[in-house]
Design a protein around this motif. Structure first.
Motif, mmCIF file in Angstrom:
data_model
loop_
_atom_site.group_PDB
_atom_site.id
_atom_site.type_symbol
_atom_site.label_atom_id
_atom_site.label_comp_id
_atom_site.label_asym_id
_atom_site.label_seq_id
_atom_site.Cartn_x
_atom_site.Cartn_y
_atom_site.Cartn_z
ATOM 1 N N ARG A 32 3.815 -4.210 -2.325
ATOM 2 C CA ARG A 32 3.074 -3.164 -3.029
ATOM 3 C C ARG A 32 3.295 -3.265 -4.529
ATOM 4 N NH1 ARG A 32 4.423 1.930 1.021
ATOM 5 N NH2 ARG A 32 2.741 1.522 2.529
ATOM 6 N N ARG A 35 1.208 -6.107 -5.761
ATOM 7 C CA ARG A 35 -0.197 -5.713 -5.782
ATOM 8 C C ARG A 35 -0.515 -4.843 -6.985
ATOM 9 N NH1 ARG A 35 -1.590 -1.098 -1.794
ATOM 10 N NH2 ARG A 35 -0.321 -0.117 -3.425
ATOM 11 N N ARG A 39 -3.056 -5.761 -10.122
ATOM 12 C CA ARG A 39 -4.185 -4.899 -10.496
ATOM 13 C C ARG A 39 -4.074 -4.484 -11.958
ATOM 14 N NH1 ARG A 39 -4.638 -0.850 -5.205
ATOM 15 N NH2 ARG A 39 -5.696 -2.352 -3.818
ATOM 16 N N MET A 44 -6.479 -8.963 -9.930
ATOM 17 C CA MET A 44 -6.847 -8.670 -8.555
ATOM 18 C C MET A 44 -7.760 -7.457 -8.533
ATOM 19 S SD MET A 44 -4.424 -7.757 -5.277
ATOM 20 C CE MET A 44 -4.446 -6.003 -5.615
ATOM 21 N N ILE A 49 -6.539 -8.990 -1.103
ATOM 22 C CA ILE A 49 -5.132 -9.077 -0.724
ATOM 23 C C ILE A 49 -4.500 -10.104 -1.643
ATOM 24 C CG2 ILE A 49 -3.500 -9.650 1.104
ATOM 25 C CD1 ILE A 49 -5.598 -8.851 3.133
ATOM 26 N N GLY A 50 -3.571 -9.679 -2.497
ATOM 27 C CA GLY A 50 -3.019 -10.596 -3.486
ATOM 28 C C GLY A 50 -4.100 -11.017 -4.442
#
Length: 327
Positions: A32, A35, A39, A44, A49-50
């Motif tokens: 998380r 991620r 972002r 991303m 995903i990734g």
């Protein structure tokens, strides 16, 4: 150290084995965090995903995975010819890789690493086809400032009946010895000078030889033939006879050890008996330990200056710095 007293249990046996396994909650928290950072960096998009877009339905083909991965990190990848970082497994910019490969080929030519020969000659002298080669690519920079390095290496594998060959390396004690000699005054030897302005002050010199194996000449009585990379633009009937050792050949490390040993002996150094990787020059007060292409030397600054100059006359090198008093 415990608030309520007592001792921590030692992490041994089965307890240590369990501690080596990341718990699912920790793995989820790490993912998380990655991620959220991706972002935030704009690498991303939502629904991914990734940095690989989430598949919707059918499995992604290899080309689609490469393309989506490339779009996520901002690279223009030609799916017909992919270039992968051998350390990270991430795709690399094809244009940068092609340019790096051409630079490597030009370096081979400038160093006289090989001479073009026919495959038939290789089979006649070696009794087998030329040794295969491969490209090893790595990005020494980062995503925003890539620095792609391409290295052409041989793939010589030990076959049945061949003796194993090991590269000579000094024991860890040899490096400790160099540092001890630089910091300790021994009875019967000249005391160290610690004056930061004196040319006789004791220092430690760190030298890294660039592309060390290419400095070692091959044995003409044991010819080594290698395949040519496609970038050379030559036909399948051509190969190369190595004039200098190439990374990936079995005798490359041995050839380099013979090369630098000969150089140091010619400069007045005595080679160690217990370890052939340790050298000393009693006249100049220099001691050296060699680990692969890394040289660690200690002695008076004036003598280390002489040693560095002499090494530059023979090899391309990088000086890691000087340890000790003064600049």
């Amino acid at each position: 150290s415990r608030a309520r007293g007592g001792k921590h249990a030692e992490c041994l046996g089965k307890r240590a084995q369990r501690a080596a396994i990341f718990q699912e909650e920790l793995c989820v928290a790490i993912l998380r965090g990655l991620r959220d950072q991706l972002r935030k960096d704009g690498r991303m998009a939502n629904g991914s995903i990734g940095i690989i877009a989430e598949a919707t339905g059918a499995m992604l083909s290899g080309d689609d995975e490469v393309r989506m991965f490339a779009e996520g990190v901002g690279l223009a990848i030609d799916v017909n010819e992919t270039f992968i970082d051998d350390l990270t497994g991430l795709p690399l910019d094809p244009d940068l890789c092609r340019a790096a490969r051409q630079k490597e080929i030009e370096y081979f030519r400038s160093k006289g690493v090989w001479e073009l020969r026919s495959v038939s000659e290789a089979r006649a002298r070696m009794g087998r086809k030329p040794i295969s080669v491969r490209w090893v690519e790595t990005n020494k920079g980062d995503d925003e400032n890539p620095n792609v390095r391409s290295r052409l290496v041989a793939r010589e594998i030990r076959t049945a009946g061949q003796d194993a060959i090991f590269a000579l390396t000094p024991p860890l004690e040899s490096l400790r010895m160099i540092l001890t000699m630089a910091t300790t005054d021994f009875q019967g030897r000249r005391p160290h000078c610690r004056d930061p302005h004196s040319e006789e002050r004791t220092q430690v010199l760190l030298i890294d030889i660039s592309r060390a194996y290419f400095n070692a000449h091959t044995d003409p009585d044991e010819p080594i033939y290698v395949q040519l990379p496609p970038e050379m633009g030559l036909g399948p009937d051509k190969c190369a006879l190595l004039k200098r050792h190439m990374y990936g050949t079995r005798r490359a490390a041995e050839g380099w050890q013979d090369e630098y040993s000969g150089t140091l002996v010619a400069l007045g150094f005595l080679q160690g008996r217990a370890s052939a990787c340790v050298f000393t020059n009693p006249e100049r007060g220099i001691s050296v330990s060699v680990h692969g292409d890394d040289f660690t030397a200690t002695g008076p600054k004036r003598q280390l200056d002489w040693f560095e100059t002499k090494m530059r006359e023979h090899y391309e090198l990088t000086v890691g710095g000087r340890l000790g008093p003064g600049d």
